[in-house]
Design a protein around this motif. Structure first.
Motif, short mmCIF file in Angstrom:
data_model
loop_
_atom_site.label_atom_id
_atom_site.label_comp_id
_atom_site.label_asym_id
_atom_site.label_seq_id
_atom_site.Cartn_x
_atom_site.Cartn_y
_atom_site.Cartn_z
N GLU A 1 42.56 48.04 41.85
CA GLU A 1 41.32 48.14 42.83
C GLU A 1 40.15 47.31 42.61
N LEU A 2 39.84 47.92 41.36
CA LEU A 2 38.68 47.11 41.14
C LEU A 2 39.14 45.73 40.81
N THR A 3 40.35 45.51 40.03
CA THR A 3 40.55 44.08 39.92
C THR A 3 40.66 43.09 40.95
N ALA A 4 40.85 43.34 42.11
CA ALA A 4 41.54 42.97 43.48
C ALA A 4 40.15 42.41 43.93
N SER A 5 39.58 43.91 43.96
CA SER A 5 37.73 43.98 44.10
C SER A 5 37.20 42.58 43.73
N VAL A 6 37.36 42.32 42.40
CA VAL A 6 37.22 40.94 41.65
C VAL A 6 37.64 39.31 42.73
N ARG A 7 38.55 40.22 42.32
CA ARG A 7 39.53 38.86 42.08
C ARG A 7 38.55 38.04 43.94
N SER A 8 38.69 39.09 45.03
CA SER A 8 38.63 38.54 45.57
C SER A 8 36.73 38.67 46.19
#
Length: 474
Positions: free
Chosen positions: A110-117
């Motif tokens: 979830e952290l990675t997805a938020s960072v990418r977004s």
């Protein structure tokens, strides 16, 4: 993908910082980690990051407060991490203009997805259009279980808009408390909060209650009466137990939601519906729609943002905090101060709470009043529960098994006796009980037992030997 992106992490726990650094290694060209606000400001004086990830509680200050003072979130996307995990923290994160808020322990994916977004959207953006909101208390919501964290984050994200909300959950889970929290942290918090229980009003009076009536509109209407829509103008209208609303009233409510206009019963003047709608129900709305008891188009109008509240039996880790909350509230109302013994708390945590948080609150008040000592004992809890096994009666057999496994696993994991073989031990216990019961049911006939169990007869014989079960034993 990383390009020339720079990420700054502000985190004083070296282990967490290392995990985040390794997780995000492929997401940026440069990753910097600092442990204090002073180090953050020194780094920012010479660098411009594309994303800031920050903890809240830092050695030299509050991560959220410092964001607002420095107006950092206005210049750079910010992801806030926090172990405080309260509604207040989620609301403060939204108020600061942060891009996202993740309660600890967070999911790395979830952290990675938020960072990418956030890196895709660039600077000067926020995930949900943050608004200035009022924070500072729990708004009556207590608990840090993961399911409650999801509720807090949704409430915080609702602060900047007026979208309709449908709160789902069993009776007693706190649906009205959540509705009031959404109102008090939202854009309409200065307006009234008006609640109406659709299940408590006679069918023939629902429209008059919602939309008001004119003098002489029906027998007994001796004067004009403002309805709940009019009373809630500029604020929030909470439609509790919406699943029990009669079909004929659903049709008119749908029309109001579509046009934002209504008229009183017996009136011909069009009035504007200036309210935020929050509805709630303990019903299975999908089933209600499929059975024709609730209009599908109205359901979709109300279910813009669903919020699902977990039953208390699925957030047992919050029970101790809830007990403390109810004791504190009781003191404010003049009740005596009490504590609960460890054994008493264990009984409360093992009970299944069919009435959920409401039942727990009532029981805590009763125990506080009835207890003669400063510390409420396990015997006193048993006396109020009547029997510590009373909760089992509220569950079906599968639920009772799940509860028994939960209790057993908790005790095993808390001690050292399991020695890394918990799964093996539990498997043997459950299988032995199943085999013994099946053999008793078929009078020891192993061929019939194997057929009912759906296994090979030789497999049955092998397992009986391994588990040291005598097939002829009663």
């Amino acid at each position: 993908m990383a390009g020339d992106k720079k990420i700054l992490l502000v985190e004083d726990d070296p282990a967490i910082a290392m995990i985040i650094r390794e997780t995000l290694a492929d997401e940026c060209a440069e990753f910097a980690a600092v442990a204090t606000l002073a180090e953050r400001d020194a780094w920012l004086a010479e660098n411009q990051p594309d994303l800031i990830i920050t903890d809240v509680v830092l050695p030299d200050g509050d991560g959220i407060d410092s964001l607002e003072r420095a107006q950092l979130a206005e210049e750079t996307p910010v992801i806030i991490l926090s172990a405080q995990n309260t509604l207040d923290t989620a609301v403060r994160a939204a108020s600061s203009g942060s891009y996202d808020y993740l309660p600890k322990p967070f999911d790395l994916a979830e952290l990675t997805a938020s960072v990418r977004s956030s890196l895709r959207r660039g600077r000067n953006v926020q995930a949900d259009g943050a608004a200035t909101v009022v924070a500072g208390d729990s708004h009556g919501l207590v608990g840090r279980a993961p399911a409650m964290q999801a509720v807090y984050r949704t409430i915080a994200r609702l602060a900047s808009n007026d979208l309709a909300v449908l709160i789902l959950g069993e009776s007693g889970t706190g649906k009205e408390v959540v509705a009031r929290a959404i109102h008090s942290t939202g854009l309409r918090r200065k307006g009234p909060f008006v609640a109406i229980n659709m299940a408590a009003i006679p069918r023939e009076l629902i429209e008059a209650e919602l939309f008001g009536h004119e003098k002489g509109a029906f027998t007994g209407a001796h004067s004009r009466n403002a309805g709940r829509f009019e009373q809630a103008a500029g604020g929030t209208l909470f439609l509790d137990e919406i699943g029990d609303m009669p079909l004929e009233a659903q049709t008119r409510l749908l029309r109001v939601l579509q046009t934002s206009e209504y008229s009183t019963v017996g009136g011909n003047q069009s009035l504007r519906a200036d309210v935020r709608i929050i509805a709630a129900t303990h019903r299975d709305m999908q089933t209600h729609v499929a059975d024709g008891r609730f209009r599908e188009d109205l359901f979709y109008r109300l279910n813009v943002i669903p919020v699902t509240l977990p039953p208390l039996r699925e957030r047992r880790s919050d029970i101790a905090a809830l007990v403390g909350h109810f004791i504190e509230n009781g003191q404010a109302s003049g009740l005596p101060s009490r504590q609960f013994s460890a054994q008493a708390m264990q009984l409360l945590e093992r009970y299944d709470w069919p009435g959920n948080v409401r039942e727990l609150g009532n029981m805590v008040q009763r125990l506080v009043v009835l207890s003669r000592d400063m510390v409420v004992s396990a015997d006193e809890v048993r006396a109020v529960l009547k029997d510590s096994k009373e909760g089992e009666a509220t569950l079906d057999p599968a639920g009772q098994i799940q509860r028994a496994v939960d209790d057993w696993a908790r005790d095993m994991l808390a001690g050292t006796g399991a020695d890394g073989k918990i799964h093996e031990q539990l498997e043997a216990i459950v299988e032995a009980a199943l085999l013994r019961r099946t053999l008793r049911e078929v009078g020891g006939n192993q061929l019939e037992a194997a057929r009912r169990l759906g296994i090979n007869r030789n497999t049955l014989r092998k397992r009986l030997g391994q588990l040291e079960i005598d097939p002829s034993a009663p």
